[in-house]
Design a protein around this motif. Structure first.
Motif, PDB file in Angstrom:
ATOM      1  N   HIS A  90       8.046  41.824 105.220  1.00  0.00           N
ATOM      2  CA  HIS A  90       7.714  42.759 105.529  1.00  0.00           C
ATOM      3  C   HIS A  90       6.767  41.462 107.207  1.00  0.00           C
ATOM      4  CE1 HIS A  90       5.896  43.831 101.079  1.00  0.00           C
ATOM      5  NE2 HIS A  90       6.627  44.934 101.821  1.00  0.00           N
ATOM      6  N   ARG A  91       6.806  40.375 107.108  1.00  0.00           N
ATOM      7  CA  ARG A  91       6.559  39.755 107.715  1.00  0.00           C
ATOM      8  C   ARG A  91       6.694  40.160 109.269  1.00  0.00           C
ATOM      9  NH1 ARG A  91       6.728  35.082 104.261  1.00  0.00           N
ATOM     10  NH2 ARG A  91       9.360  34.819 105.125  1.00  0.00           N
ATOM     11  N   ASP A 107       4.876  42.598 110.349  1.00  0.00           N
ATOM     12  CA  ASP A 107       3.940  43.162 110.853  1.00  0.00           C
ATOM     13  C   ASP A 107       4.286  42.413 112.311  1.00  0.00           C
ATOM     14  OD1 ASP A 107       2.819  43.388 108.718  1.00  0.00           O
ATOM     15  OD2 ASP A 107       2.636  41.472 108.232  1.00  0.00           O
ATOM     16  N   GLY A 118       4.752  45.541 114.486  1.00  0.00           N
ATOM     17  CA  GLY A 118       3.516  46.275 114.249  1.00  0.00           C
ATOM     18  C   GLY A 118       3.950  47.660 113.325  1.00  0.00           C
ATOM     19  N   GLY A 134      -0.704  44.059  99.411  1.00  0.00           N
ATOM     20  CA  GLY A 134      -0.948  44.899 100.621  1.00  0.00           C
ATOM     21  C   GLY A 134      -0.980  45.783 100.760  1.00  0.00           C
ATOM     22  N   ARG A 173       1.764  50.619 103.223  1.00  0.00           N
ATOM     23  CA  ARG A 173       1.796  48.908 104.292  1.00  0.00           C
ATOM     24  C   ARG A 173       1.268  48.925 105.122  1.00  0.00           C
ATOM     25  NH1 ARG A 173       3.474  44.361 105.688  1.00  0.00           N
ATOM     26  NH2 ARG A 173       2.114  42.282 104.692  1.00  0.00           N
ATOM     27  N   PRO A 199      -1.104  46.181 110.398  1.00  0.00           N
ATOM     28  CA  PRO A 199      -1.686  45.180 110.684  1.00  0.00           C
ATOM     29  C   PRO A 199      -2.317  46.203 112.302  1.00  0.00           C
ATOM     30  CG  PRO A 199       0.640  43.534 111.307  1.00  0.00           C
ATOM     31  CD  PRO A 199       0.609  45.604 111.117  1.00  0.00           C
ATOM     32  N   THR A 200      -3.957  45.587 112.425  1.00  0.00           N
ATOM     33  CA  THR A 200      -5.125  45.770 112.743  1.00  0.00           C
ATOM     34  C   THR A 200      -6.047  44.552 113.348  1.00  0.00           C
ATOM     35  OG1 THR A 200      -6.720  47.003 112.216  1.00  0.00           O
ATOM     36  CG2 THR A 200      -4.789  47.985 112.622  1.00  0.00           C
ATOM     37  N   SER A 201      -6.998  44.950 114.244  1.00  0.00           N
ATOM     38  CA  SER A 201      -7.754  43.667 114.043  1.00  0.00           C
ATOM     39  C   SER A 201      -9.011  43.779 112.914  1.00  0.00           C
ATOM     40  CB  SER A 201      -8.516  43.511 114.941  1.00  0.00           C
ATOM     41  OG  SER A 201      -9.602  44.945 115.302  1.00  0.00           O
ATOM     42  N   GLY A 229      -7.810  44.707 110.088  1.00  0.00           N
ATOM     43  CA  GLY A 229      -7.247  44.721 108.783  1.00  0.00           C
ATOM     44  C   GLY A 229      -5.723  45.839 108.181  1.00  0.00           C
ATOM     45  N   ARG A 230      -5.803  46.607 108.260  1.00  0.00           N
ATOM     46  CA  ARG A 230      -4.370  47.692 108.036  1.00  0.00           C
ATOM     47  C   ARG A 230      -4.445  48.930 108.125  1.00  0.00           C
ATOM     48  NH1 ARG A 230       0.305  44.407 107.588  1.00  0.00           N
ATOM     49  NH2 ARG A 230      -0.193  42.162 106.375  1.00  0.00           N
TER      50      ARG A 230
END
Length: 218
Positions: free
Chosen positions: A149-150, A153, A156, A176, A197, A200-202, A204-205
Motif C-alpha cells: 500500500h505504501r 501511495d 499515486g 482505508g 482504496r 492519495p490526494t490533498s 483524502g483519497r
C-alpha cells in the motif's frame, strides 16, 4: 526486495514457495458463502480448490506480483491493471473445465462477473489475500499489505479488490478501502463487496470510480 514490516518479514514469493502457499490459499478460501456456492460438496471442494489455487499461484508468479511472509503463513497475489485488459475466454474455459469438472460453469460465471464489473481506471488489483486459518485474526494479512500500500501511495495509484464476506469487508474498510456497488451472484449466489482504496490526494483519497458493466462480445 525483502522488507520487515511491523516485525513481520515480507518478501516476494518464488516457485520454491508453491507447496506451502498453494495450501494456504486453498485452506483460507475453503470455508465461506462463495465456496459453498461454487462447490457445495466439501470433499470435492478440497480437491477442486487445490487445483484452482495451484493455477492462481503460478499465474500470479508469471503475470503479477506475489508476496508472502517469512514463515509462509500468508500470501497476497497482485496484478497491475494500468490499462484495460481482455480475457481469453475460450482458453480460460478450457482451463476451468480441467480444474473444476462439473463445477466449472459456476467458476466461469464468477470470473465473468468479476471481469464485467472491474474498473477501467489504472490501479493494482488484489486478486487474493490468504492467511493460514490457524494464524488468522493476528494482523498478519494487514501487515502483509501495508508495504505494498505504501509503495502504491508513493506512485499515486489506487487499489481494487472483491471481498467475499463481511469479515473481510470490515478488514479492508479498516485499511482505508471504501465499498462500492455490490455484485450479486446469480442462481442463489452470495453478495460480493467491491472495494477501492483510492490514490492519495490533498483532501483524502480518490473516490470509487464509476463502473459500467462491460458487455460481452457477440
Amino acid at each position: 526486495m525483502t522488507v520487515s514490516n511491523k516485525n513481520l518479514l515480507v518478501r516476494p514469493a518464488t516457485e520454491a514457495d508453491a507447496g506451502p502457499l498453494i495450501g494456504v490459499l486453498a485452506e483460507a478460501f475453503h470455508e465461506g458463502p462463495v465456496a459453498d456456492w461454487l462447490v457445495p460438496d466439501p470433499t470435492d471442494r478440497r480437491t477442486v480448490y487445490y487445483r484452482y489455487f495451484t493455477d492462481a499461484f503460478h499465474h500470479g508468479l508469471a503475470h503479477g506480483q506475489v508476496y508472502t511472509t517469512g514463515d509462509q503463513t500468508a500470501v497476497a497475489i497482485w496484478y497491475p491493471r494500468l490499462e484495460r485488459t481482455s480475457t481469453d475466454t475460450g482458453g480460460r474455459l478450457e482451463v476451468l473445465e480441467h480444474i473444476a469438472g462439473a463445477y466449472a460453469p459456476k467458476f466461469v460465471l464468477l470470473e465473468e462477473m468479476f471481469d464485467a464489473f472491474h474498473p477501467d481506471e489504472p490501479h493494482h488489483y488484489l486478486a487474493y489475500l490468504a492467511v493460514d486459518p490457524v494464524q488468522q485474526s493476528r494482523g498478519i494479512g494487514a501487515a502483509l499489505l501495508a508495504d505494498y500500500h505504501r509503495r502504491l501511495d508513493d506512485l499515486g495509484l489506487p487499489t481494487y479488490l472483491e471481498a467475499t464476506n463481511m469479515r473481510n469487508r470490515r478488514l479492508y474498510l479498516r485499511l482505508g478501502y471504501t465499498a462500492g456497488p455490490t455484485i450479486v451472484l446469480p442462481t442463489g449466489g452470495p453478495i460480493i463487496w467491491r472495494m477501492w482504496r483510492g490514490a492519495p490526494t490533498s483532501s483524502g483519497r480518490t473516490p470509487f470510480p464509476r463502473t459500467l458493466p462491460r458487455r460481452r462480445p457477440l
